[in-house]
Design a protein around this motif. Structure first.
Motif, mmCIF file in Angstrom:
data_model
loop_
_atom_site.group_PDB
_atom_site.id
_atom_site.type_symbol
_atom_site.label_atom_id
_atom_site.label_comp_id
_atom_site.label_asym_id
_atom_site.label_seq_id
_atom_site.Cartn_x
_atom_site.Cartn_y
_atom_site.Cartn_z
ATOM 1 N N LEU A 46 -25.177 -64.694 28.156
ATOM 2 C CA LEU A 46 -25.058 -66.147 28.168
ATOM 3 C C LEU A 46 -26.425 -66.812 28.251
ATOM 4 O O LEU A 46 -26.631 -67.899 27.718
ATOM 5 N N LEU A 47 -27.344 -66.173 28.949
ATOM 6 C CA LEU A 47 -28.683 -66.727 29.133
ATOM 7 C C LEU A 47 -29.650 -65.566 29.252
ATOM 8 O O LEU A 47 -29.369 -64.591 29.949
ATOM 9 N N ARG A 48 -30.780 -65.697 28.558
ATOM 10 C CA ARG A 48 -31.830 -64.676 28.644
ATOM 11 C C ARG A 48 -33.161 -65.389 28.518
ATOM 12 O O ARG A 48 -33.555 -65.817 27.445
ATOM 13 N N ILE A 49 -33.840 -65.538 29.637
ATOM 14 C CA ILE A 49 -35.082 -66.306 29.707
ATOM 15 C C ILE A 49 -36.184 -65.415 30.286
ATOM 16 O O ILE A 49 -35.957 -64.688 31.247
ATOM 17 N N SER A 50 -37.370 -65.515 29.715
ATOM 18 C CA SER A 50 -38.502 -64.793 30.287
ATOM 19 C C SER A 50 -39.683 -65.742 30.434
ATOM 20 O O SER A 50 -39.752 -66.776 29.771
ATOM 21 N N GLY A 51 -40.578 -65.376 31.325
ATOM 22 C CA GLY A 51 -41.732 -66.207 31.666
ATOM 23 C C GLY A 51 -41.453 -66.949 32.965
ATOM 24 O O GLY A 51 -40.433 -67.640 33.084
ATOM 25 N N THR A 71 -47.890 -60.973 38.938
ATOM 26 C CA THR A 71 -46.729 -60.800 38.068
ATOM 27 C C THR A 71 -47.167 -60.790 36.607
ATOM 28 O O THR A 71 -47.912 -61.657 36.169
ATOM 29 N N ILE A 72 -46.691 -59.791 35.870
ATOM 30 C CA ILE A 72 -47.041 -59.714 34.456
ATOM 31 C C ILE A 72 -45.840 -60.034 33.560
ATOM 32 O O ILE A 72 -46.015 -60.390 32.406
ATOM 33 N N ILE A 73 -44.629 -59.884 34.075
ATOM 34 C CA ILE A 73 -43.430 -60.254 33.323
ATOM 35 C C ILE A 73 -42.327 -60.622 34.296
ATOM 36 O O ILE A 73 -42.197 -60.009 35.353
ATOM 37 N N SER A 74 -41.596 -61.661 33.959
ATOM 38 C CA SER A 74 -40.404 -62.013 34.741
ATOM 39 C C SER A 74 -39.328 -62.429 33.754
ATOM 40 O O SER A 74 -39.603 -63.041 32.723
ATOM 41 N N ARG A 75 -38.108 -62.055 34.073
ATOM 42 C CA ARG A 75 -36.981 -62.321 33.178
ATOM 43 C C ARG A 75 -35.732 -62.512 34.017
ATOM 44 O O ARG A 75 -35.562 -61.873 35.044
ATOM 45 N N ILE A 76 -34.866 -63.404 33.536
ATOM 46 C CA ILE A 76 -33.554 -63.567 34.150
ATOM 47 C C ILE A 76 -32.512 -63.530 33.042
ATOM 48 O O ILE A 76 -32.700 -64.134 31.980
ATOM 49 N N ASP A 77 -31.464 -62.779 33.275
ATOM 50 C CA ASP A 77 -30.345 -62.682 32.338
ATOM 51 C C ASP A 77 -29.076 -63.064 33.079
ATOM 52 O O ASP A 77 -28.862 -62.621 34.214
ATOM 53 N N ILE A 78 -28.247 -63.865 32.447
ATOM 54 C CA ILE A 78 -26.914 -64.161 32.975
ATOM 55 C C ILE A 78 -25.952 -63.605 31.948
ATOM 56 O O ILE A 78 -25.980 -63.987 30.769
ATOM 57 N N VAL A 79 -25.129 -62.669 32.406
ATOM 58 C CA VAL A 79 -24.276 -61.896 31.516
ATOM 59 C C VAL A 79 -22.835 -61.959 32.015
ATOM 60 O O VAL A 79 -22.570 -61.818 33.202
ATOM 61 N N ARG A 80 -21.916 -62.185 31.080
ATOM 62 C CA ARG A 80 -20.487 -62.180 31.405
ATOM 63 C C ARG A 80 -19.943 -60.788 31.136
ATOM 64 O O ARG A 80 -20.228 -60.182 30.101
ATOM 65 N N SER A 81 -19.169 -60.255 32.087
ATOM 66 C CA SER A 81 -18.546 -58.955 31.837
ATOM 67 C C SER A 81 -17.469 -59.134 30.770
ATOM 68 O O SER A 81 -16.895 -60.213 30.623
ATOM 69 N N VAL A 82 -17.211 -58.078 30.018
ATOM 70 C CA VAL A 82 -16.274 -58.160 28.910
ATOM 71 C C VAL A 82 -15.060 -57.285 29.168
ATOM 72 O O VAL A 82 -15.130 -56.312 29.920
ATOM 73 N N GLU A 83 -13.961 -57.656 28.542
ATOM 74 C CA GLU A 83 -12.739 -56.862 28.596
ATOM 75 C C GLU A 83 -12.875 -55.700 27.615
ATOM 76 O O GLU A 83 -13.680 -55.758 26.676
ATOM 77 N N GLY A 84 -12.060 -54.674 27.796
ATOM 78 C CA GLY A 84 -12.066 -53.559 26.856
ATOM 79 C C GLY A 84 -11.771 -54.046 25.442
ATOM 80 O O GLY A 84 -10.882 -54.869 25.241
ATOM 81 N N GLY A 85 -12.520 -53.581 24.479
ATOM 82 C CA GLY A 85 -12.321 -53.968 23.093
ATOM 83 C C GLY A 85 -13.094 -55.202 22.655
ATOM 84 O O GLY A 85 -13.182 -55.491 21.469
ATOM 85 N N GLU A 86 -13.641 -55.963 23.618
ATOM 86 C CA GLU A 86 -14.449 -57.133 23.264
ATOM 87 C C GLU A 86 -15.839 -56.676 22.819
ATOM 88 O O GLU A 86 -16.361 -55.694 23.335
ATOM 89 N N PRO A 87 -16.431 -57.403 21.873
ATOM 90 C CA PRO A 87 -17.810 -57.054 21.507
ATOM 91 C C PRO A 87 -18.768 -57.367 22.655
ATOM 92 O O PRO A 87 -18.494 -58.249 23.471
ATOM 93 N N TYR A 88 -19.865 -56.645 22.712
ATOM 94 C CA TYR A 88 -20.852 -56.875 23.758
ATOM 95 C C TYR A 88 -22.234 -56.500 23.271
ATOM 96 O O TYR A 88 -22.389 -55.813 22.273
ATOM 97 N N GLN A 89 -23.243 -57.017 23.992
ATOM 98 C CA GLN A 89 -24.627 -56.658 23.722
ATOM 99 C C GLN A 89 -25.090 -55.724 24.837
ATOM 100 O O GLN A 89 -24.602 -55.808 25.956
ATOM 101 N N THR A 90 -26.043 -54.880 24.512
ATOM 102 C CA THR A 90 -26.559 -53.969 25.528
ATOM 103 C C THR A 90 -27.782 -54.586 26.194
ATOM 104 O O THR A 90 -28.510 -55.374 25.595
ATOM 105 N N LEU A 91 -27.935 -54.241 27.448
ATOM 106 C CA LEU A 91 -29.070 -54.688 28.264
ATOM 107 C C LEU A 91 -29.523 -53.528 29.125
ATOM 108 O O LEU A 91 -28.702 -52.703 29.529
ATOM 109 N N PRO A 92 -30.808 -53.489 29.468
ATOM 110 C CA PRO A 92 -31.259 -52.442 30.386
ATOM 111 C C PRO A 92 -30.517 -52.549 31.723
ATOM 112 O O PRO A 92 -30.324 -53.651 32.245
#
Length: 106
Positions: free
Chosen positions: A40-45, A10-31
């Motif tokens: 909510l959570l973004r951890i790597s290693g 393994t050369i990279i491992s990552r876990i993301d916990i993301v809450r879905s958003v309602e229309g019009g709510e701000p959000y971040q992009t993720l692959p």
């Protein structure tokens, strides 16, 4: 959870916990998440990812479905695990308080 490996392991491992958003709510992009969500959570290693997975197992062990956990707990885990500090274990009392708070805010 995402990971990549090569012939040495393994050369990279990552876990993301993301809450879905309602229309019009701000959000971040993720692959691979369209259009995105509230991260909510973004951890790597791998060692840190293992700590997140153990926390998820502990939540399931007390009979709570991880998607129902308070968003603040995931943020708490993100910050504490991110700096290699101990974190609070999610409890029934904390979950009950979250459910009441969520109900009042609707």
């Amino acid at each position: 959870m995402r990971w990549a490996a090569n012939e040495y392991g393994t050369i990279i491992s990552r876990i993301d916990i993301v809450r879905s958003v309602e229309g019009g709510e701000p959000y971040q992009t993720l692959p691979f998440v369209r259009p995105g969500g509230d991260i909510l959570l973004r951890i790597s290693g791998w060692p840190k990812v293992q700590r997140v997975l153990a926390a998820i197992d502990a939540i399931e062990a007390i009979g709570i479905d991880p998607p129902d956990v308070a968003p603040e707990h995931w943020r708490h885990l993100n910050h504490r695990i991110g700096v290699n500090e101990p974190f609070r274990i999610y409890s029934h009392e904390q979950h009950h308080a979250w459910l009441l708070r969520r109900e009042v805010s609707r």
